[in-house]
Design a protein around this motif. Sequence first.
Motif, PDB file in Angstrom:
ATOM      1  N   GLN A   1       0.626  -1.367  -0.065  1.00 59.91           N
ATOM      2  CA  GLN A   1       0.212   0.088   0.082  1.00 59.91           C
ATOM      3  C   GLN A   1       0.928   1.332   0.396  1.00 59.91           C
ATOM      4  OE1 GLN A   1      -3.002  -0.278   3.126  1.00 59.91           O
ATOM      5  NE2 GLN A   1      -4.338   1.815   2.504  1.00 59.91           N
ATOM      6  N   ILE A   2       0.573   2.270  -0.177  1.00 60.28           N
ATOM      7  CA  ILE A   2       1.005   3.783  -0.054  1.00 60.28           C
ATOM      8  C   ILE A   2       0.565   4.396  -0.397  1.00 60.28           C
ATOM      9  CG2 ILE A   2       2.731   5.287  -1.595  1.00 60.28           C
ATOM     10  CD1 ILE A   2       3.117   3.219  -4.296  1.00 60.28           C
ATOM     11  N   ASP A   3       0.559   5.225   0.703  1.00 57.36           N
ATOM     12  CA  ASP A   3      -0.600   6.136   1.102  1.00 57.36           C
ATOM     13  C   ASP A   3       0.513   7.303   2.367  1.00 57.36           C
ATOM     14  OD1 ASP A   3      -3.537   7.604   0.767  1.00 57.36           O
ATOM     15  OD2 ASP A   3      -4.458   6.282   1.081  1.00 57.36           O
ATOM     16  N   THR A   4      -0.542   7.947   2.614  1.00 63.91           N
ATOM     17  CA  THR A   4      -0.343   9.372   3.669  1.00 63.91           C
ATOM     18  C   THR A   4      -0.538   7.971   4.767  1.00 63.91           C
ATOM     19  OG1 THR A   4      -2.536  10.131   4.085  1.00 63.91           O
ATOM     20  CG2 THR A   4      -1.197  11.013   2.554  1.00 63.91           C
ATOM     21  N   PRO A   5       0.238   8.657   5.851  1.00 65.74           N
ATOM     22  CA  PRO A   5       0.668   8.073   7.344  1.00 65.74           C
ATOM     23  C   PRO A   5      -1.372   7.691   7.793  1.00 65.74           C
ATOM     24  CG  PRO A   5       2.537   9.584   7.333  1.00 65.74           C
ATOM     25  CD  PRO A   5       1.251  10.019   6.172  1.00 65.74           C
ATOM     26  N   MET A   6      -2.179   8.746   8.341  1.00 67.88           N
ATOM     27  CA  MET A   6      -2.744   8.365   8.448  1.00 67.88           C
ATOM     28  C   MET A   6      -3.629   7.885   8.019  1.00 67.88           C
ATOM     29  SD  MET A   6      -3.086   8.984  11.711  1.00 67.88           S
ATOM     30  CE  MET A   6      -3.709   8.494  12.697  1.00 67.88           C
ATOM     31  N   ALA A   7      -4.113   7.557   6.483  1.00 69.74           N
ATOM     32  CA  ALA A   7      -4.532   7.485   5.704  1.00 69.74           C
ATOM     33  C   ALA A   7      -4.808   5.944   5.932  1.00 69.74           C
ATOM     34  CB  ALA A   7      -4.719   7.821   4.171  1.00 69.74           C
ATOM     35  N   LEU A   8      -3.190   5.092   5.848  1.00 71.36           N
ATOM     36  CA  LEU A   8      -3.056   4.062   6.187  1.00 71.36           C
ATOM     37  C   LEU A   8      -3.522   3.169   7.591  1.00 71.36           C
ATOM     38  CD1 LEU A   8       0.735   4.533   5.199  1.00 71.36           C
ATOM     39  CD2 LEU A   8      -1.223   3.280   3.820  1.00 71.36           C
ATOM     40  N   TYR A   9      -3.463   3.793   8.737  1.00 67.95           N
ATOM     41  CA  TYR A   9      -3.623   3.681  10.082  1.00 67.95           C
ATOM     42  C   TYR A   9      -5.037   3.463   9.938  1.00 67.95           C
ATOM     43  CZ  TYR A   9      -3.755   4.006  15.355  1.00 67.95           C
ATOM     44  OH  TYR A   9      -4.032   3.366  16.528  1.00 67.95           O
ATOM     45  N   ASP A  10      -6.042   4.728   9.186  1.00 67.63           N
ATOM     46  CA  ASP A  10      -7.002   4.704   9.055  1.00 67.63           C
ATOM     47  C   ASP A  10      -8.010   3.631   8.319  1.00 67.63           C
ATOM     48  OD1 ASP A  10      -7.905   6.014  11.098  1.00 67.63           O
ATOM     49  OD2 ASP A  10      -7.287   7.942  10.193  1.00 67.63           O
ATOM     50  N   ARG A  11      -6.889   3.378   6.674  1.00 68.41           N
ATOM     51  CA  ARG A  11      -7.718   2.435   6.100  1.00 68.41           C
ATOM     52  C   ARG A  11      -6.698   1.225   5.283  1.00 68.41           C
ATOM     53  NH1 ARG A  11     -12.345   3.214   3.693  1.00 68.41           N
ATOM     54  NH2 ARG A  11     -12.205   2.274   1.558  1.00 68.41           N
ATOM     55  N   PRO A  12      -6.182  -0.144   6.609  1.00 62.42           N
ATOM     56  CA  PRO A  12      -5.038   0.029   5.860  1.00 62.42           C
ATOM     57  C   PRO A  12      -5.822  -1.416   4.518  1.00 62.42           C
ATOM     58  CG  PRO A  12      -6.173  -1.144   7.754  1.00 62.42           C
ATOM     59  CD  PRO A  12      -6.676   0.362   7.463  1.00 62.42           C
ATOM     60  N   ALA A  13      -4.774  -1.459   3.418  1.00 60.45           N
ATOM     61  CA  ALA A  13      -5.303  -2.524   2.294  1.00 60.45           C
ATOM     62  C   ALA A  13      -5.073  -3.960   2.377  1.00 60.45           C
ATOM     63  CB  ALA A  13      -4.567  -1.843   1.108  1.00 60.45           C
ATOM     64  N   ASN A  14      -4.968  -4.137   3.835  1.00 58.68           N
ATOM     65  CA  ASN A  14      -5.122  -5.915   3.780  1.00 58.68           C
ATOM     66  C   ASN A  14      -5.078  -6.238   4.707  1.00 58.68           C
ATOM     67  OD1 ASN A  14      -2.233  -5.382   3.556  1.00 58.68           O
ATOM     68  ND2 ASN A  14      -1.894  -5.813   1.177  1.00 58.68           N
ATOM     69  N   LEU A  15      -4.764  -6.967   5.570  1.00 58.00           N
ATOM     70  CA  LEU A  15      -3.950  -7.885   7.074  1.00 58.00           C
ATOM     71  C   LEU A  15      -2.810  -7.405   7.242  1.00 58.00           C
ATOM     72  CD1 LEU A  15      -6.509 -10.838   6.996  1.00 58.00           C
ATOM     73  CD2 LEU A  15      -7.155  -8.815   8.141  1.00 58.00           C
ATOM     74  N   PHE A  16      -2.353  -7.338   5.988  1.00 61.75           N
ATOM     75  CA  PHE A  16      -0.806  -6.852   6.574  1.00 61.75           C
ATOM     76  C   PHE A  16      -0.349  -5.695   7.008  1.00 61.75           C
ATOM     77  CE2 PHE A  16       3.909  -5.145   5.361  1.00 61.75           C
ATOM     78  CZ  PHE A  16       4.463  -6.202   5.694  1.00 61.75           C
ATOM     79  N   VAL A  17      -0.425  -5.344   6.395  1.00 66.26           N
ATOM     80  CA  VAL A  17      -0.438  -3.750   6.892  1.00 66.26           C
ATOM     81  C   VAL A  17      -1.841  -2.839   8.329  1.00 66.26           C
ATOM     82  CG1 VAL A  17      -1.653  -0.992   5.979  1.00 66.26           C
ATOM     83  CG2 VAL A  17      -0.715  -2.785   4.357  1.00 66.26           C
ATOM     84  N   ALA A  18      -2.563  -3.954   8.372  1.00 68.39           N
ATOM     85  CA  ALA A  18      -3.484  -3.339   9.193  1.00 68.39           C
ATOM     86  C   ALA A  18      -2.930  -3.615  10.805  1.00 68.39           C
ATOM     87  CB  ALA A  18      -4.566  -4.185   9.082  1.00 68.39           C
ATOM     88  N   THR A  19      -2.020  -4.756  10.492  1.00 67.53           N
ATOM     89  CA  THR A  19      -1.467  -5.675  11.826  1.00 67.53           C
ATOM     90  C   THR A  19       0.451  -5.397  11.776  1.00 67.53           C
ATOM     91  OG1 THR A  19      -0.632  -7.523  10.957  1.00 67.53           O
ATOM     92  CG2 THR A  19      -2.626  -7.536  11.970  1.00 67.53           C
ATOM     93  N   PHE A  20       1.025  -4.296  10.950  1.00 60.67           N
ATOM     94  CA  PHE A  20       2.336  -4.313  10.559  1.00 60.67           C
ATOM     95  C   PHE A  20       1.365  -2.127  11.296  1.00 60.67           C
ATOM     96  CE2 PHE A  20       6.509  -2.087   8.976  1.00 60.67           C
ATOM     97  CZ  PHE A  20       6.566  -2.788   9.626  1.00 60.67           C
ATOM     98  N   LEU A  21       1.574  -1.648  10.604  1.00 64.98           N
ATOM     99  CA  LEU A  21       1.155  -0.362  11.224  1.00 64.98           C
ATOM    100  C   LEU A  21       0.658   0.132  12.300  1.00 64.98           C
ATOM    101  CD1 LEU A  21       0.864   2.210   7.746  1.00 64.98           C
ATOM    102  CD2 LEU A  21       3.272   1.221   9.859  1.00 64.98           C
ATOM    103  N   GLY A  22       0.827   0.586  13.899  1.00 60.63           N
ATOM    104  CA  GLY A  22       0.017   0.501  15.137  1.00 60.63           C
ATOM    105  C   GLY A  22       0.552   0.265  15.924  1.00 60.63           C
ATOM    106  N   SER A  23       0.859   0.825  17.521  1.00 57.90           N
ATOM    107  CA  SER A  23       1.210  -0.328  18.245  1.00 57.90           C
ATOM    108  C   SER A  23       0.303   0.526  19.744  1.00 57.90           C
ATOM    109  CB  SER A  23       2.713   0.516  18.736  1.00 57.90           C
ATOM    110  OG  SER A  23       3.530  -0.253  19.415  1.00 57.90           O
ATOM    111  N   PRO A  24       0.012  -0.849  20.231  1.00 62.02           N
ATOM    112  CA  PRO A  24      -0.111  -1.746  19.307  1.00 62.02           C
ATOM    113  C   PRO A  24      -0.808  -2.517  18.075  1.00 62.02           C
ATOM    114  CG  PRO A  24      -0.975  -1.819  21.910  1.00 62.02           C
ATOM    115  CD  PRO A  24      -1.025  -0.229  21.168  1.00 62.02           C
ATOM    116  N   LYS A  25      -0.146  -3.628  17.373  1.00 63.65           N
ATOM    117  CA  LYS A  25      -1.438  -3.432  16.821  1.00 63.65           C
ATOM    118  C   LYS A  25      -3.120  -3.584  16.696  1.00 63.65           C
ATOM    119  CE  LYS A  25      -0.933  -8.754  16.121  1.00 63.65           C
ATOM    120  NZ  LYS A  25      -0.210  -9.641  15.655  1.00 63.65           N
ATOM    121  N   MET A  26      -3.081  -3.724  15.378  1.00 64.03           N
ATOM    122  CA  MET A  26      -4.426  -4.090  15.037  1.00 64.03           C
ATOM    123  C   MET A  26      -5.145  -5.265  16.099  1.00 64.03           C
ATOM    124  SD  MET A  26      -7.358  -3.268  11.588  1.00 64.03           S
ATOM    125  CE  MET A  26      -6.778  -2.210  11.203  1.00 64.03           C
TER     126      MET A  26
END
Length: 387
Positions: free
Chosen positions: A215-240
């Motif tokens: 996925q390519i996007d701004t930081p908060m767009a990635l956080y708020d709308r991760p495109a797949n499970l990998f992005v969802a669990t990689f970005l964010g601490s603690p993870k989603m």
Amino acid sequence: MAKLTLDRLRKVYPNGYVGVDDASFEIRDGELLVLVGPSGCGKSTLLRMIAGLEAISGGELRIGERVVNDVAPKDRDIAMVFQSYALYPHMSVAENLGFALKLRGLGRAEIDTRVREAARMLELESLLERKPAALSGGQRQRVALGRALVRQPQVFLLDEPLSNLDAKLRASTRVEISRLHRQLGTTMVYVTHDQIEAMTLGQRIVVLNAGRIQQIDTPMALYDRPANLFVATFLGSPKMNLLSGEVVERGGALALRVGEGVDLPLRPDGVLRERVQGYVGRQLTVGLRPEDLRLSEAGPATLPARVEGVEPVGNEAFLDLACGGGDLVVRLPPRDLPRIGDTVHLGHDPGRMHYFDPASESRLDAVESRQVGGVNTGGAGTAHAVP
């Protein structure tokens, strides 16, 4: 300054291993773009391809309007800062800063002007006569940055430059790099495995895994709308938090059955509801960020969970919970916390739920990538899912 265009870049090693596969995007003139992902995802390989330190197996790389696939590193007008400081121990800070300029044949006056300007910007003026051995780790990293800065390149490439620093120095040096970028307005490409660095530094972020762009996007767009499970669990601490189960329907209401007699209400809107409706009787994965769960009174719209751990960290606390055969983390204010072993009930905001297909791992409402001439432009607010 210059923009960079990567069009289907590919790196295949002699043993057949694909290090980077079909990387297409544009780095805008003056942008600070971050490449992030776990070890072995291809981010450093991609940076070294831009630098000319790795041969390109396929695709096209342009700096400005010039194709540079076969251009030598010294002729690409880039400067690279490596993970190791790589300073000359027998030279002073001033000599380290000016050495590359000396090799290029610049005059003494020009070298002195550039060195002092870089030293001023990086607050190294009082250290110019010191040797690297007399510097702290943060000061050495600033000298490494300054050595790139004096060259006045079109593009800066930074390969995990903060990984050798302690947590406090990493935080302060992040601020320095961000300030330096704003001051210079130069195109920068920054590689890190640290998602905090990526989120705080990048104007846009490219998330990679196994050599492919996720996925390519701004930081908060990635956080708020991760495109797949990998992005969802990689970005964010603690993870989603992820909950999987069968979608059930009772009286027109949808829920996710996450355990025996434990149903999580689902209230998707519009087109998303139609897509979730198609999973009735099938498995679905739902994500909730730790801050989107809350302690509530017991009721039909809440999830029961057992407290397995309590982690107060000052301004907030984390509850580690067991729920429906899985684990959850909840972020809370650090007051009136339950005890280990207590049963709590969790409420949630249905509008903050994320829906993923468990087979493809893609977001159900992901927006398709925008393509311009075969190049993924990565516009803000657009999710870019790997098919």
